[in-house]
Motif scaffolding. Structure first.
Motif, PDB file in Angstrom:
ATOM      1  N   UNK A  17       0.923  -1.128   0.058  1.00  0.00           N
ATOM      2  CA  UNK A  17       0.103  -0.023   0.008  1.00  0.00           C
ATOM      3  C   UNK A  17       0.938   1.201   0.016  1.00  0.00           C
ATOM      4  N   UNK A  18       1.885   0.969   0.729  1.00  0.00           N
ATOM      5  CA  UNK A  18       2.806   2.257   0.920  1.00  0.00           C
ATOM      6  C   UNK A  18       3.475   2.702  -0.556  1.00  0.00           C
ATOM      7  N   UNK A  19       3.969   1.505  -1.141  1.00  0.00           N
ATOM      8  CA  UNK A  19       4.631   1.670  -2.496  1.00  0.00           C
ATOM      9  C   UNK A  19       3.430   2.256  -3.545  1.00  0.00           C
ATOM     10  N   UNK A  20       2.346   1.534  -3.428  1.00  0.00           N
ATOM     11  CA  UNK A  20       1.342   2.242  -4.578  1.00  0.00           C
ATOM     12  C   UNK A  20       1.205   3.808  -4.241  1.00  0.00           C
ATOM     13  N   UNK A  21       1.188   4.336  -2.973  1.00  0.00           N
ATOM     14  CA  UNK A  21       0.858   5.601  -2.571  1.00  0.00           C
ATOM     15  C   UNK A  21       2.231   6.429  -3.073  1.00  0.00           C
ATOM     16  N   UNK A  22       3.142   5.966  -2.993  1.00  0.00           N
ATOM     17  CA  UNK A  22       4.496   6.508  -3.782  1.00  0.00           C
ATOM     18  C   UNK A  22       3.992   6.876  -5.052  1.00  0.00           C
ATOM     19  N   UNK A  23       3.875   5.528  -5.730  1.00  0.00           N
ATOM     20  CA  UNK A  23       3.785   5.623  -6.972  1.00  0.00           C
ATOM     21  C   UNK A  23       2.749   6.618  -7.738  1.00  0.00           C
ATOM     22  N   UNK A  24       1.586   6.694  -6.850  1.00  0.00           N
ATOM     23  CA  UNK A  24       0.550   7.644  -7.069  1.00  0.00           C
ATOM     24  C   UNK A  24       0.872   9.092  -7.210  1.00  0.00           C
ATOM     25  N   UNK A  25       1.878   9.440  -6.204  1.00  0.00           N
ATOM     26  CA  UNK A  25       2.170  10.829  -6.063  1.00  0.00           C
ATOM     27  C   UNK A  25       3.621  11.181  -6.868  1.00  0.00           C
ATOM     28  N   UNK A  26       4.190  10.221  -7.501  1.00  0.00           N
ATOM     29  CA  UNK A  26       5.172  10.405  -8.133  1.00  0.00           C
ATOM     30  C   UNK A  26       5.081  11.538  -9.448  1.00  0.00           C
ATOM     31  N   UNK A  27       5.956  12.316  -9.446  1.00  0.00           N
ATOM     32  CA  UNK A  27       5.919  13.501 -10.240  1.00  0.00           C
ATOM     33  C   UNK A  27       6.349  12.887 -11.647  1.00  0.00           C
ATOM     34  N   UNK A  28       5.389  13.603 -12.869  1.00  0.00           N
ATOM     35  CA  UNK A  28       5.357  13.287 -14.095  1.00  0.00           C
ATOM     36  C   UNK A  28       7.050  13.431 -14.634  1.00  0.00           C
ATOM     37  N   UNK A  29       7.414  12.145 -15.260  1.00  0.00           N
ATOM     38  CA  UNK A  29       8.609  12.031 -15.763  1.00  0.00           C
ATOM     39  C   UNK A  29       9.057  13.323 -16.732  1.00  0.00           C
ATOM     40  N   UNK A  30      10.158  13.713 -16.867  1.00  0.00           N
ATOM     41  CA  UNK A  30      10.539  15.140 -17.758  1.00  0.00           C
ATOM     42  C   UNK A  30      10.227  14.492 -19.150  1.00  0.00           C
ATOM     43  N   UNK A  31      10.536  13.405 -19.757  1.00  0.00           N
ATOM     44  CA  UNK A  31      10.330  12.858 -21.030  1.00  0.00           C
ATOM     45  C   UNK A  31       9.052  13.062 -21.426  1.00  0.00           C
ATOM     46  N   UNK A  32       8.000  12.498 -20.361  1.00  0.00           N
ATOM     47  CA  UNK A  32       6.762  12.449 -20.683  1.00  0.00           C
ATOM     48  C   UNK A  32       6.064  13.812 -20.776  1.00  0.00           C
ATOM     49  N   UNK A  33       6.406  14.783 -19.851  1.00  0.00           N
ATOM     50  CA  UNK A  33       6.184  16.026 -19.959  1.00  0.00           C
ATOM     51  C   UNK A  33       6.383  16.856 -21.165  1.00  0.00           C
ATOM     52  N   UNK A  34       7.727  16.519 -21.311  1.00  0.00           N
ATOM     53  CA  UNK A  34       8.214  17.002 -22.891  1.00  0.00           C
ATOM     54  C   UNK A  34       7.282  16.663 -24.182  1.00  0.00           C
ATOM     55  N   UNK A  35       7.079  15.474 -24.189  1.00  0.00           N
ATOM     56  CA  UNK A  35       6.201  14.789 -25.262  1.00  0.00           C
ATOM     57  C   UNK A  35       4.661  15.579 -25.239  1.00  0.00           C
ATOM     58  N   UNK A  36       4.189  15.598 -23.835  1.00  0.00           N
ATOM     59  CA  UNK A  36       2.640  16.239 -24.009  1.00  0.00           C
ATOM     60  C   UNK A  36       3.090  17.748 -24.372  1.00  0.00           C
ATOM     61  N   UNK A  37       4.059  18.431 -24.047  1.00  0.00           N
ATOM     62  CA  UNK A  37       4.304  19.909 -24.310  1.00  0.00           C
ATOM     63  C   UNK A  37       4.309  19.917 -25.924  1.00  0.00           C
ATOM     64  N   UNK A  38       5.211  19.119 -26.500  1.00  0.00           N
ATOM     65  CA  UNK A  38       5.206  19.104 -28.040  1.00  0.00           C
ATOM     66  C   UNK A  38       3.747  19.162 -28.586  1.00  0.00           C
ATOM     67  N   UNK A 158      -3.246  16.487 -17.288  1.00  0.00           N
ATOM     68  CA  UNK A 158      -3.970  15.228 -16.782  1.00  0.00           C
ATOM     69  C   UNK A 158      -3.494  14.134 -17.534  1.00  0.00           C
ATOM     70  N   UNK A 159      -4.242  12.897 -16.896  1.00  0.00           N
ATOM     71  CA  UNK A 159      -4.020  11.481 -17.376  1.00  0.00           C
ATOM     72  C   UNK A 159      -4.260  11.396 -18.891  1.00  0.00           C
ATOM     73  N   UNK A 160      -5.393  12.376 -19.402  1.00  0.00           N
ATOM     74  CA  UNK A 160      -5.832  12.245 -20.683  1.00  0.00           C
ATOM     75  C   UNK A 160      -4.939  12.945 -21.667  1.00  0.00           C
ATOM     76  N   UNK A 161      -3.611  13.357 -21.179  1.00  0.00           N
ATOM     77  CA  UNK A 161      -2.779  14.146 -22.065  1.00  0.00           C
ATOM     78  C   UNK A 161      -2.934  15.508 -22.412  1.00  0.00           C
TER      79      UNK A 161
END
Length: 209
Positions: A17-38, A158-161
């Motif tokens: 449960x603790x690992x799942x919580x950490x995964x839920x609040x993990x910041x968006x990876x920079x590579x994913x953010x760069x793709x979404x920004x493009x 958001x999760x929908x990009x």
């Protein structure tokens, strides 16, 4: 005496449960953010050429006038024709209804007591006549889910990009819902806040020319 196997099983569940919580609040990876920004830049490029449209929906505005909380709401028809646009707001019975017509030469506000009012600055005209603080210049871009050209902007996705929030020019703009049946997608709800001022738009239909 407690069973050791049950204790180990419970501990394992807590660890998962603790690992799942950490995964839920993990910041968006920079590579994913760069793709979404493009992808956002591509949306903005397409929508920059879309300057003739009609939005129909509801608007709600709140703020402070003369030290007191004030605001208003009503149905909205927003017609954009290039650099000119028209706001037609019909409030509930007993509330304000008006027509705001804006061209590069200035703005005219009609429908209020005292006859038409004019001002080169539409935002000041609306604020002085209605007490509504609405960032009209930037709102034209924000309502399409794009950044305005008024300065630096911070986007979150958001999760929908698609953008979930946009911070620009002192305002925080949230996008709780999008119309993804269109290409590119456009917002169906736009909530802008710059305390103590708020603007709420709920879009019922878009018509693009």
């Amino acid at each position: 005496m407690k069973h050791p196997h049950r204790f180990l099983a419970a501990a394992a569940l807590l660890l998962l449960a603790a690992c799942a919580h950490k995964e839920a609040v993990k910041p968006q990876p920079k590579a994913d953010f760069a793709m979404l920004l493009d992808e956002q830049r591509a949306r903005e490029h397409l929508l920059a050429r879309t300057d003739h449209w009609v939005l129909q929906g509801k608007i709600g505005v709140s703020g402070v006038v003369n030290g007191k909380k004030d605001g208003g709401s009503g149905t909205l028809t927003w017609t954009q024709n290039g650099d000119s646009y028209e706001f037609v707001v019909h409030g509930p019975v007993g509330s304000k209804s008006f027509r705001l017509s804006v061209t590069p030469d200035g703005a005219v506000l009609e429908g209020l007591e005292g006859g038409p009012q004019r001002d080169p600055n539409p935002e000041l005209l609306v604020q002085n006549a209605l007490g509504w603080h609405v960032p009209l210049r930037d709102l034209r871009a924000w309502v399409l889910g794009t950044r305005a050209d008024s300065g630096p902007a911070e986007l979150k996705f958001g999760d929908d990009g698609l953008p979930s929030t946009l911070a620009q020019d002192g305002w925080s703009v949230a996008y709780p819902a999008w119309d993804t049946t269109r290409e590119p997608a456009v917002p169906s709800k736009v909530f802008a806040d710059n305390p103590p001022y708020t603007v709420r738009l709920s879009v019922e239909s878009w018509h693009f020319q």
